[in-house]
Design a protein around this motif. Structure first.
Motif, short mmCIF file in Angstrom:
data_model
loop_
_atom_site.label_atom_id
_atom_site.label_comp_id
_atom_site.label_asym_id
_atom_site.label_seq_id
_atom_site.Cartn_x
_atom_site.Cartn_y
_atom_site.Cartn_z
N ILE A 1 0.84 -1.20 0.00
CA ILE A 1 0.00 0.00 0.00
C ILE A 1 0.88 1.25 0.00
CG2 ILE A 1 -1.63 1.35 1.38
CD1 ILE A 1 -2.83 -1.40 2.29
N LEU A 2 1.91 1.27 0.84
CA LEU A 2 2.81 2.42 0.91
C LEU A 2 3.54 2.64 -0.41
CD1 LEU A 2 4.27 1.89 4.49
CD2 LEU A 2 2.84 3.80 3.75
N VAL A 3 3.98 1.56 -1.02
CA VAL A 3 4.68 1.66 -2.30
C VAL A 3 3.78 2.30 -3.35
CG1 VAL A 3 5.58 0.32 -4.25
CG2 VAL A 3 6.35 -0.20 -1.94
N HIS A 4 2.52 1.87 -3.40
CA HIS A 4 1.60 2.40 -4.41
C HIS A 4 1.15 3.82 -4.08
CE1 HIS A 4 1.37 -0.99 -7.11
NE2 HIS A 4 1.32 -1.79 -6.06
N LEU A 5 1.08 4.15 -2.81
CA LEU A 5 0.81 5.54 -2.44
C LEU A 5 1.96 6.43 -2.89
CD1 LEU A 5 -0.67 5.22 1.17
CD2 LEU A 5 -1.89 5.97 -0.88
N ALA A 6 3.18 5.93 -2.73
CA ALA A 6 4.36 6.70 -3.16
C ALA A 6 4.36 6.90 -4.68
CB ALA A 6 5.63 5.99 -2.72
N LYS A 7 3.84 5.93 -5.40
CA LYS A 7 3.78 6.03 -6.86
C LYS A 7 2.60 6.89 -7.33
CE LYS A 7 5.87 1.52 -7.92
NZ LYS A 7 5.61 0.18 -8.51
N ILE B 1 -7.96 -2.06 2.39
CA ILE B 1 -6.90 -1.11 2.05
C ILE B 1 -7.10 0.21 2.79
CG2 ILE B 1 -5.95 0.31 0.19
CD1 ILE B 1 -6.44 -2.04 -1.72
N GLU B 2 -8.35 0.71 2.78
CA GLU B 2 -8.65 1.96 3.48
C GLU B 2 -8.37 1.83 4.97
OE1 GLU B 2 -9.27 4.77 2.28
OE2 GLU B 2 -10.38 4.66 0.40
N LYS B 3 -8.75 0.69 5.53
CA LYS B 3 -8.55 0.47 6.97
C LYS B 3 -7.05 0.42 7.30
CE LYS B 3 -9.95 -2.66 10.72
NZ LYS B 3 -10.72 -3.89 11.05
N ARG B 4 -6.28 -0.25 6.47
CA ARG B 4 -4.85 -0.35 6.70
C ARG B 4 -4.17 1.01 6.54
NH1 ARG B 4 -1.97 -5.24 6.44
NH2 ARG B 4 -3.31 -7.08 6.52
N LYS B 5 -4.62 1.79 5.57
CA LYS B 5 -4.05 3.12 5.37
C LYS B 5 -4.31 4.00 6.60
CE LYS B 5 -5.72 6.26 2.50
NZ LYS B 5 -6.05 7.12 1.33
N LYS B 6 -5.51 3.90 7.13
CA LYS B 6 -5.84 4.66 8.34
C LYS B 6 -4.98 4.21 9.52
CE LYS B 6 -9.67 5.74 11.47
NZ LYS B 6 -11.11 5.47 11.79
N HIS B 7 -4.78 2.89 9.63
CA HIS B 7 -3.97 2.35 10.72
C HIS B 7 -2.51 2.81 10.59
CE1 HIS B 7 -2.60 -0.28 13.87
NE2 HIS B 7 -1.80 -0.94 13.04
N LEU B 8 -2.01 2.86 9.35
CA LEU B 8 -0.64 3.31 9.13
C LEU B 8 -0.46 4.76 9.57
CD1 LEU B 8 0.08 1.66 5.66
CD2 LEU B 8 1.37 1.24 7.76
N LYS B 9 -1.47 5.57 9.30
CA LYS B 9 -1.40 6.98 9.71
C LYS B 9 -1.39 7.10 11.23
CE LYS B 9 -3.26 9.03 5.50
NZ LYS B 9 -4.35 9.76 4.85
N GLU B 10 -2.13 6.22 11.89
CA GLU B 10 -2.12 6.22 13.36
C GLU B 10 -0.76 5.77 13.88
OE1 GLU B 10 -5.37 3.69 14.31
OE2 GLU B 10 -6.91 5.21 13.89
N SER C 1 0.58 12.13 1.16
CA SER C 1 1.98 12.51 0.92
C SER C 1 2.76 12.59 2.24
CB SER C 1 2.07 13.84 0.17
OG SER C 1 1.47 14.89 0.92
N ASP C 2 2.10 13.07 3.31
CA ASP C 2 2.76 13.10 4.62
C ASP C 2 3.01 11.68 5.13
OD1 ASP C 2 2.77 15.81 4.57
OD2 ASP C 2 1.21 16.11 6.09
N GLU D 1 6.75 10.23 5.88
CA GLU D 1 7.10 9.70 7.20
C GLU D 1 7.53 8.23 7.09
OE1 GLU D 1 7.80 10.02 11.31
OE2 GLU D 1 7.47 11.51 9.74
N ALA D 2 6.82 7.47 6.26
CA ALA D 2 7.16 6.05 6.07
C ALA D 2 8.56 5.92 5.47
CB ALA D 2 6.14 5.38 5.15
N ARG D 3 8.88 6.79 4.54
CA ARG D 3 10.21 6.74 3.92
C ARG D 3 11.30 7.10 4.94
NH1 ARG D 3 9.21 9.02 -0.81
NH2 ARG D 3 9.36 7.10 -2.00
#
Length: 233
Positions: free
Chosen positions: A177-183, A201-210, A220-221, A225-227
């Motif tokens: 998910i992070l790789v594709h967000l970066a792309k 996917i939406e749930k995991r993205k939300k969890h990653l932000k937390e 983008s933030d 941060e992930a990078r």
């Protein structure tokens, strides 16, 4: 009449060293340490570069000798055309071209996750936090690596000894998910690449932000941060 037989002079062992760092004074420090190391046994030939591009050019040059040891700074001006964004990418290239080369990485990063990612992906022979760097530290690291031992500086060892609950752990789907967000891949199109549902996917993205303490809804933030924490290599 007697003649003295000529005494044989032991032949020095040649070692090819690569140094890539964007700070000239640090390069000079490396060179001073290397040239003072066991001069009765070794003869060192040093190549140097000051950014990812010049490092890439040396490694890819067909006339470049195979390196025995490479000192690589992790944070340097990138060579985007060849997708070389850091010393980590140079290390991967170097290990592909010269698998027997011993890698010593130097970094300003002090986050546990980033350090663990570096160790997992590169498996360097040496890893030094630049805040730990002194002339004696550099000599000690070089000596250990020359003797086929691994060397992690004091701060690295301290971080690795921290309890695992301080580390952020993500699985393969989170990373995809992070790789594709970066792309810049739209969420709907991610379904073609990540084998889970849109809701997941939406749930995991939300969890990653937390997890990464992103206080807004900016993808983008999240990617930035992930990078910075090593989740995107």
């Amino acid at each position: 009449m007697t003649f003295d037989l000529p005494t044989s002079v032991p032949q020095l062992v040649k070692k090819n060293i690569l140094i890539v760092d964007d700070h000239p004074f640090i390069i000079e420090g490396y060179k001073n340490a290397i040239t003072r190391y066991n001069t009765k046994q070794y003869d060192f030939f040093i190549s140097q570069a000051h950014d990812c591009r010049s490092g890439y050019d040396i490694i890819e040059n067909e006339n470049t000798p195979e390196f025995d040891i490479a000192f690589l700074d992790i944070s340097m001006p990138p060579y985007e055309e060849k997708e070389i964004f850091s010393g980590e990418d140079l290390a991967k290239l170097l290990l592909k071209k010269m698998p027997s080369c011993k890698i010593i990485l130097l970094t300003m990063y002090t986050e546990l996750l980033k350090i663990k990612t570096i160790i997992r992906t590169i498996q360097p022979n040496g890893l030094i936090i630049k805040n730990d760097l002194t002339f004696d530290e550099l000599l000690l690291a070089f000596d250990k690596v020359m003797k086929n031992e691994k060397y992690y500086s004091q701060s690295v060892v301290k971080m690795l000894n921290q309890s695992t609950h301080n580390a952020i752990e993500v699985d393969q789907y989170d990373k995809q998910i992070l790789v594709h967000l970066a792309k810049g891949t739209p969420i709907q199109e991610m379904l073609q690449h990540v084998p889970i549902s849109l809701k997941a996917i939406e749930k995991r993205k939300k969890h990653l932000k937390e997890l990464l303490k992103i206080k807004n809804d900016s993808d983008s933030d999240l990617v930035k941060e992930a990078r910075s924490k090593g989740l995107l290599g």
